[in-house]
Design an enzyme around this catalytic site. Structure first.
Site, PDB file in Angstrom:
ATOM      1  N   LYS A 183     -14.264  -6.919 -48.747  1.00 33.18           N
ATOM      2  CA  LYS A 183     -15.377  -6.168 -48.070  1.00 33.18           C
ATOM      3  C   LYS A 183     -15.532  -5.047 -48.991  1.00 33.18           C
ATOM      4  O   LYS A 183     -16.793  -4.775 -49.771  1.00 33.18           O
ATOM      5  CB  LYS A 183     -15.071  -5.976 -46.834  1.00 33.18           C
TER       6      LYS A 183
ATOM      7  N   ARG B 229     -18.945  -2.281 -53.208  1.00 36.33           N
ATOM      8  CA  ARG B 229     -18.996  -1.499 -54.601  1.00 36.33           C
ATOM      9  C   ARG B 229     -19.565  -1.947 -55.694  1.00 36.33           C
ATOM     10  O   ARG B 229     -20.231  -1.618 -56.464  1.00 36.33           O
ATOM     11  CB  ARG B 229     -17.465  -0.888 -54.882  1.00 36.33           C
TER      12      ARG B 229
ATOM     13  N   GLY C  57     -19.913   0.959 -41.619  1.00 39.33           N
ATOM     14  CA  GLY C  57     -19.739   2.376 -42.232  1.00 39.33           C
ATOM     15  C   GLY C  57     -19.580   2.659 -43.684  1.00 39.33           C
ATOM     16  O   GLY C  57     -20.103   3.395 -44.214  1.00 39.33           O
TER      17      GLY C  57
ATOM     18  N   ASP D  26      -6.898  -0.403 -41.584  1.00 37.73           N
ATOM     19  CA  ASP D  26      -7.843  -1.523 -40.899  1.00 37.73           C
ATOM     20  C   ASP D  26      -6.591  -2.505 -40.297  1.00 37.73           C
ATOM     21  O   ASP D  26      -7.419  -3.544 -39.526  1.00 37.73           O
ATOM     22  CB  ASP D  26      -8.728  -2.232 -41.861  1.00 37.73           C
TER      23      ASP D  26
ATOM     24  N   LYS E 248     -13.145   4.234 -35.807  1.00 35.44           N
ATOM     25  CA  LYS E 248     -13.714   3.129 -36.646  1.00 35.44           C
ATOM     26  C   LYS E 248     -14.689   2.356 -35.885  1.00 35.44           C
ATOM     27  O   LYS E 248     -15.407   3.097 -34.911  1.00 35.44           O
ATOM     28  CB  LYS E 248     -12.269   2.210 -36.752  1.00 35.44           C
TER      29      LYS E 248
ATOM     30  N   ARG F  10     -10.459   2.341 -31.668  1.00 33.29           N
ATOM     31  CA  ARG F  10      -9.455   0.963 -31.990  1.00 33.29           C
ATOM     32  C   ARG F  10      -8.315   1.304 -31.213  1.00 33.29           C
ATOM     33  O   ARG F  10      -7.562   0.682 -30.731  1.00 33.29           O
ATOM     34  CB  ARG F  10      -9.252   0.843 -33.422  1.00 33.29           C
TER      35      ARG F  10
HETATM   36  C1  S3P Z   1     -13.355   1.470 -46.687  1.00 29.67           C
HETATM   37  C2  S3P Z   1     -12.241   2.611 -46.066  1.00 29.67           C
HETATM   38  C3  S3P Z   1     -11.830   2.753 -45.128  1.00 29.67           C
HETATM   39  C4  S3P Z   1     -11.711   1.419 -44.085  1.00 29.67           C
HETATM   40  C5  S3P Z   1     -13.127   0.658 -44.197  1.00 29.67           C
HETATM   41  C6  S3P Z   1     -13.377   0.467 -45.621  1.00 29.67           C
HETATM   42  C7  S3P Z   1     -13.850   1.498 -47.740  1.00 29.67           C
HETATM   43  O1  S3P Z   1     -12.338   3.675 -44.254  1.00 29.67           O
HETATM   44  O2  S3P Z   1     -11.315   1.838 -42.856  1.00 29.67           O
HETATM   45  O3  S3P Z   1     -12.935  -0.592 -43.583  1.00 29.67           O
HETATM   46  O4  S3P Z   1     -14.398   0.387 -48.297  1.00 29.67           O
HETATM   47  O5  S3P Z   1     -13.863   2.597 -48.825  1.00 29.67           O
HETATM   48  P1  S3P Z   1     -12.132   5.248 -44.396  1.00 29.67           P
HETATM   49  O6  S3P Z   1     -12.289   5.443 -45.962  1.00 29.67           O
HETATM   50  O7  S3P Z   1     -13.141   6.029 -43.678  1.00 29.67           O
HETATM   51  O8  S3P Z   1     -10.644   5.384 -43.932  1.00 29.67           O
END
Ligand code: S3P
Length: 442
Positions: free
Chosen positions: A22, A27, A95, A320, A347, A351
């Site tokens: 993901k 990216r 997010g 995660d 999150k 969680r």
């Molecule tokens: C992610 C970073 C993590 C992760 C999210 C994906 C990313 O979050 O929990 O599922 O792709 O940069 P944080 O960087 O906010 O901890």
């Protein structure tokens, strides 16, 4: 709402391919859209979160299409060539998509509106808005910096040096993406290293990124206004998704499984390390590099697990994976203590409390003290038999469905729809291996 029930499964046997990563998929879509020319991405995760980012990049002017062979074609607009979107960008549950795109548009002289689902609208965005304001963007948000919000991009973005106050790859990436369209050097200093997919992929598309490890911190410097060139890319399998069938195989006696093509970037492998410390029969085979990322096949065999202490320093490398690690811990003998979990509270759901409440409802002894979670296993399957509220959180949903596969009594979740954000086809894949996950009456 799609309630699901997961009952006792037989041993899991077989090979599978984890869905695309993901983080890498978001990216790839973003950087491909900024490059000049056509990029081709294979193995892109076609989950809801990533499709939202694809739609957003389309709204920002990139040409994005799925080819008949399942790969994705991206016609980039070139750095600085983004167009102001006519509509609000709705990032759904994501997010990562939101925070990365807020960074991207912050250094473009245009206004972009963001919103998302009920879970995303509760999540903190000030952690991104704050450094973006230093770059020169204005962010108008709801109370607490939350969505919906508008980013009014800087017309003369400034390069900044920013020390991350929380270990967050999303915040790091937002600053670096903003820095792409700023002159000079943008630097992020991270006291705890977080996943480095942005840095690797920026280089893959031709940007200059230098990384140095200093005393207790990592310094990442991006040279602004690079010419990004189209590049082809293969997305590795997502270790955070592979984690669910992997733990299912470890806790269901007699199981033997191979998960092919899993990304094993050292900044993502905290769960696999921890499971090995717990005594898991887990090995990486056929290690290779694809698209600038290390990849391996994961070979797993069921066996006894024992409780361990998981240090706080490891948290960013498995952030995660705590929901599914806590499930593994419930089947282990002894106490597993996980430290440094404050970020779990912000999150897709809180969680830390979702794990604690769900495990307790399944008859597992569990305790939360501050940002530490302790799970006590007795080496036997927990009772199960509970109804779990997934709270729009895909990983909570999948973790408790896995628990139900090996518990005494079936576990039910109130809604499995969000699983499609990161692992479309999860139920079919797991059932294909021997799980018994089925719709439950609401
Ligand atoms: C992610 C970073 C993590 C992760 C999210 C994906 C990313 O979050 O929990 O599922 O792709 O940069 P944080 O960087 O906010 O901890």
């Amino acid at each position: 709402m799609t309630p699901l029930s997961s009952g006792k499964a037989a041993a899991l046997n077989g090979r599978l391919r984890a869905p695309g990563d993901k983080s890498v998929s978001h990216r790839a879509l973003i950087l491909g859209s900024l490059a000049i020319g056509r990029s081709r991405i294979s193995g892109l995760l076609e989950g809801e979160d990533v499709l939202r980012t694809a739609a957003a990049m389309g709204a920002l002017g990139a040409g994005i299409a799925r080819e008949a062979d399942g790969s994705w074609r991206i016609d980039g607009v070139g750095l600085g060539g983004l167009a102001e979107p006519e509509e609000v960008l709705d990032l759904g549950n994501s997010g990562t998509g939101t925070r990365l795109l807020m960074g991207l548009v912050a250094s473009h002289a245009m206004t972009t509106f963001f919103t998302g689902d009920a879970s995303l609208r509760r999540r903190p965005m000030a952690r991104v808005s704050e450094p973006l304001a230093r770059i020169g963007a204005r962010i108008i948000a709801r109370e607490g910096g939350r969505l919906p919000l508008a980013v009014i991009g800087a017309s003369s973005p400034l390069p900044i040096t920013y020390r991350l106050p929380v270990a967050s790859a999303q915040v790091k990436s937002a600053v670096l993406l903003a820095g792409l369209n700023a002159p000079g050097e943008t630097t992020v200093i991270e006291p705890q290293p977080t996943r480095d997919h942005s840095e690797r992929m920026l280089r893959h598309f031709g940007a200059e990124v230098s990384i140095s490890d200093e005393q207790n911190a990592r310094r990442i410097t991006l040279k602004g206004q690079p010419e990004l060139k189209a590049a082809d890319l293969t997305v590795p399998g997502d270790p955070s998704s592979a984690a669910f069938p992997a733990v299912a195989a470890l806790i269901l006696p007699g199981s033997e499984m191979v998960i092919e093509g899993v990304g094993v970037n050292p900044l993502r492998t905290g769960l696999f390390e921890t499971l090995k410390e717990m005594g898991a029969d887990l090995a990486f085979a056929n290690e290779r590099v694809a698209g600038g990322e290390p990849v391996a096949d994961l070979a797993l065999r069921a066996g006894a697990l024992r409780g361990v202490e998981v240090p706080a320093e490891r948290a960013p490398r498995m952030i995660d994976e705590y929901p599914i690690l806590a499930v593994a811990a419930a089947f282990a003998s002894g106490r597993t203590v996980m430290h440094g979990l404050a970020e779990l509270r912000v999150k897709e759901s809180d969680r830390l409390s979702a794990i604690a409440r769900g495990l307790a409802a399944c008859g597992v002894k569990v305790a939360v003290a501050g940002d530490t979670l302790a799970v006590e296993g007795n080496g036997a399957p927990p009772a199960g038999g509970a109804a779990i509220a997934a709270k729009l959180d895909h990983r909570i949903a999948m973790a408790f469905l896995v628990l139900g596969m090996a518990a005494e009594r079936p576990v039910r979740i109130d809604d499995g729809e969000t699983i499609a954000t990161s692992f479309p086809g999860f139920v079919e894949v797991m059932n294909g291996l021997g799980a018994r996950i089925a719709p439950a009456s609401s």
